[in-house]
Design a protein around this motif. Sequence first.
Motif, short mmCIF file in Angstrom:
data_model
loop_
_atom_site.label_atom_id
_atom_site.label_comp_id
_atom_site.label_asym_id
_atom_site.label_seq_id
_atom_site.Cartn_x
_atom_site.Cartn_y
_atom_site.Cartn_z
N GLU A 359 0.86 -1.18 0.00
CA GLU A 359 0.00 0.00 0.00
C GLU A 359 0.90 1.24 0.00
O GLU A 359 1.70 1.42 0.91
N HIS A 360 0.77 2.06 -1.04
CA HIS A 360 1.65 3.23 -1.17
C HIS A 360 0.95 4.55 -0.88
O HIS A 360 1.58 5.60 -0.89
N ARG A 361 -0.36 4.51 -0.62
CA ARG A 361 -1.13 5.73 -0.36
C ARG A 361 -1.15 6.01 1.14
O ARG A 361 -1.61 5.18 1.92
N TYR A 362 -0.67 7.16 1.50
CA TYR A 362 -0.42 7.50 2.91
C TYR A 362 -1.65 7.30 3.79
O TYR A 362 -1.57 6.63 4.83
N ASP A 363 -2.78 7.85 3.44
CA ASP A 363 -3.96 7.80 4.30
C ASP A 363 -4.42 6.36 4.54
O ASP A 363 -4.77 6.00 5.67
N ILE A 364 -4.43 5.56 3.48
CA ILE A 364 -4.87 4.17 3.62
C ILE A 364 -3.86 3.38 4.45
O ILE A 364 -4.23 2.58 5.33
N LEU A 365 -2.58 3.59 4.19
CA LEU A 365 -1.53 2.89 4.93
C LEU A 365 -1.59 3.23 6.42
O LEU A 365 -1.47 2.34 7.28
N LYS A 366 -1.82 4.50 6.71
CA LYS A 366 -1.92 4.93 8.10
C LYS A 366 -3.12 4.27 8.79
O LYS A 366 -3.03 3.80 9.93
N ALA A 367 -4.22 4.18 8.06
CA ALA A 367 -5.42 3.56 8.63
C ALA A 367 -5.19 2.08 8.90
O ALA A 367 -5.66 1.54 9.92
N GLN A 368 -4.50 1.40 8.00
CA GLN A 368 -4.24 -0.03 8.18
C GLN A 368 -3.26 -0.28 9.34
O GLN A 368 -3.37 -1.29 10.05
N ALA A 369 -2.32 0.63 9.54
CA ALA A 369 -1.42 0.53 10.69
C ALA A 369 -2.20 0.74 11.99
O ALA A 369 -2.00 0.02 12.98
N GLU A 370 -3.11 1.70 12.01
CA GLU A 370 -3.94 1.97 13.18
C GLU A 370 -4.83 0.77 13.51
O GLU A 370 -5.03 0.42 14.67
N GLU A 371 -5.33 0.14 12.47
CA GLU A 371 -6.20 -1.04 12.64
C GLU A 371 -5.49 -2.14 13.41
O GLU A 371 -6.09 -2.86 14.21
N LYS A 372 -4.17 -2.26 13.20
CA LYS A 372 -3.40 -3.30 13.89
C LYS A 372 -2.67 -2.76 15.12
O LYS A 372 -1.85 -3.45 15.73
N GLY A 373 -2.97 -1.51 15.49
CA GLY A 373 -2.39 -0.92 16.68
C GLY A 373 -0.91 -0.60 16.55
O GLY A 373 -0.18 -0.59 17.55
N LEU A 374 -0.46 -0.33 15.33
CA LEU A 374 0.97 -0.12 15.09
C LEU A 374 1.30 1.32 14.67
O LEU A 374 2.46 1.63 14.40
N ASP A 375 0.30 2.19 14.61
CA ASP A 375 0.54 3.51 14.01
C ASP A 375 1.63 4.30 14.72
O ASP A 375 2.43 4.98 14.08
N LYS A 376 1.73 4.21 16.04
CA LYS A 376 2.76 4.93 16.78
C LYS A 376 4.13 4.30 16.56
O LYS A 376 5.14 4.99 16.42
N ASP A 377 4.17 2.97 16.53
CA ASP A 377 5.44 2.26 16.34
C ASP A 377 6.06 2.54 14.97
O ASP A 377 7.28 2.54 14.83
#
Length: 427
Positions: A359-377
Motif C-alpha cells: 500500500e503506497h497511499r499515505y492515508d490508507i496505509l496509516k489507517a491499516q497501521a492503526e487497525e493493527k495498533g501499530l501507528d505509533k510504532d
Amino acid sequence: MFTQISKLEVGRVRFAGMIDTVRDKKNIQFVVLRDFSGKIQLTIDKVQHPEVGEVFSHLLQGSTVIVEGELVKSEYVKMGGQEVLTDKVEVTSTAEAYPIDADSNIDQKIDYRWIDLRQERNLLLFKVQTLFTNAMREFLLDKEFIEIHSPKLIGTASESGSEVFQVKYFDTFAYLAQSPQFYKQMAMSGGFGRIFECGPVFRAEKSHSRKHATEFTGFDLEFSNIESFEDVMVLEEELLTYALKKVKEKYGEEIKSTFGVEVVVPTLPFPRIKLKDLYAELEKRYNYVCPKEEQDDLTTEAEKLCQKFSMEKYNHEFIFVTDYGARKRAFYHMRKDGVPQGYDLIWKGVEITTGAQREHRYDILKAQAEEKGLDKDVEFYLQFFKYGCPPHGGFGLGLDRITMNLLELQNLREAMFIFRGPERITP
C-alpha cells in the motif's frame, strides 16, 4: 600462493593441503590430501624417503602440510587417475583426534561446526548456495536493479508485530531489524525504482521447528510501477527458474550423487491457487479440514500437503497461494475489496516467500497501521509516503531455507554456516 589441488599439472609440484586419511603399510604410505577444490593421493616410498613416512605416521586427520613431489598419471589410482610421488613434507599444523564424526547428532556437530564443515557435502552445500545467490544477483542486475545495504539497528520496536531483539544503544535502546522491508520501500519513495538486498535478518521467536532460526540470511527485493501483485509473482518465478537452471548446470550431478536429489528446473508459469480453493482441494483429495478459525491463513499441515497436491495436479514443485485474510497479513499489504494483494510461495511443502503489492497511499496505509495498533510504532515509516510514492511490490527469500529445500535437508541447522536459535548462541 599455492596452486589449488584441482589445478595441479603433471610434473614437479609443491602445494598445501589438509590430511583426510593416512594408510600406513610396511614399505609404503598412501595419504589423501584435500583443499577446498578437491582431493589428491600422495604415495610415499618409505624405503627411499623414511623421513617423510615418519612424519605422516604421526599426523592425524585435519593436520595441515606442504608437500613436494612428482605428479604422475596412474590407472591404478581411483582418485582422478593421478598421484603425487612425495619426497618432501613440511608440517604447518597438527590436529587432535576429532570429537565428532558423520554419525554424531546435529547439536554435537554444531558444537564443533568448524570440523563438521570439513565434510565434502557441506563444502558442496555452500558452493551451491554461493552460486544460487550469485545467479539471483546476475538476474536482477541484468534488469537494472540496484543493491542496497539497509541498517540492522532500528529505532522502533515493531515492523510487523513479531518480537524483536532489544539491544543497548548508548543511553537508550535499539532493536535488531526483522527485515529490510521499511527501507526497501523508502528506496521506492526515493525514486530508486528497483532494488535488492542480501543480509542478516533477526527474529526473536522461540520457535524450535525445522525451518526457523533467530538469525538468518535474507534476500529481498522491491520494485516500482507495478500493476498488481501478479507482476511480483512473475518476477519471482523467473528469478528462481534462472537460479535453479544455473545450479543444475554446474552442480546437478554432484548434488544427485552427494544428496540424492534431482535438481528440477521448474516450468513457467508456476501454478497459482486461491487459499479458499486450496482448502477445498485438500479436503476433497486428502480429507483435510482446516479449523474454521484458521481458514484465512495457511496452516502448517496444509503447507505440507501443498507438495503432494501441487505435484498431483500440476506436476510442479512450486505453487503460489493467494487471497489470504487480512488478519495475519502485514498492515502494509495493499487490499482490494478487503483482500490482501499478496501471496505465499510454497516449494516442496515449505513456505519460502511472502510477497505482495504494498500500500503506497499515505492515508490508507496509516489507517491499516492503526487497525493493527501499530501507528505509533511505525510513525517514522509512514513519513516515507507523505511526499508521493509510486505503486510497488516485492518479496523476501530466506537463503538458508532455500538451501534446505533445494538439497532436501532435514533441518535448517544443516543449511546454515552457523545456526542461531532460542538455545543456541555459540559457537
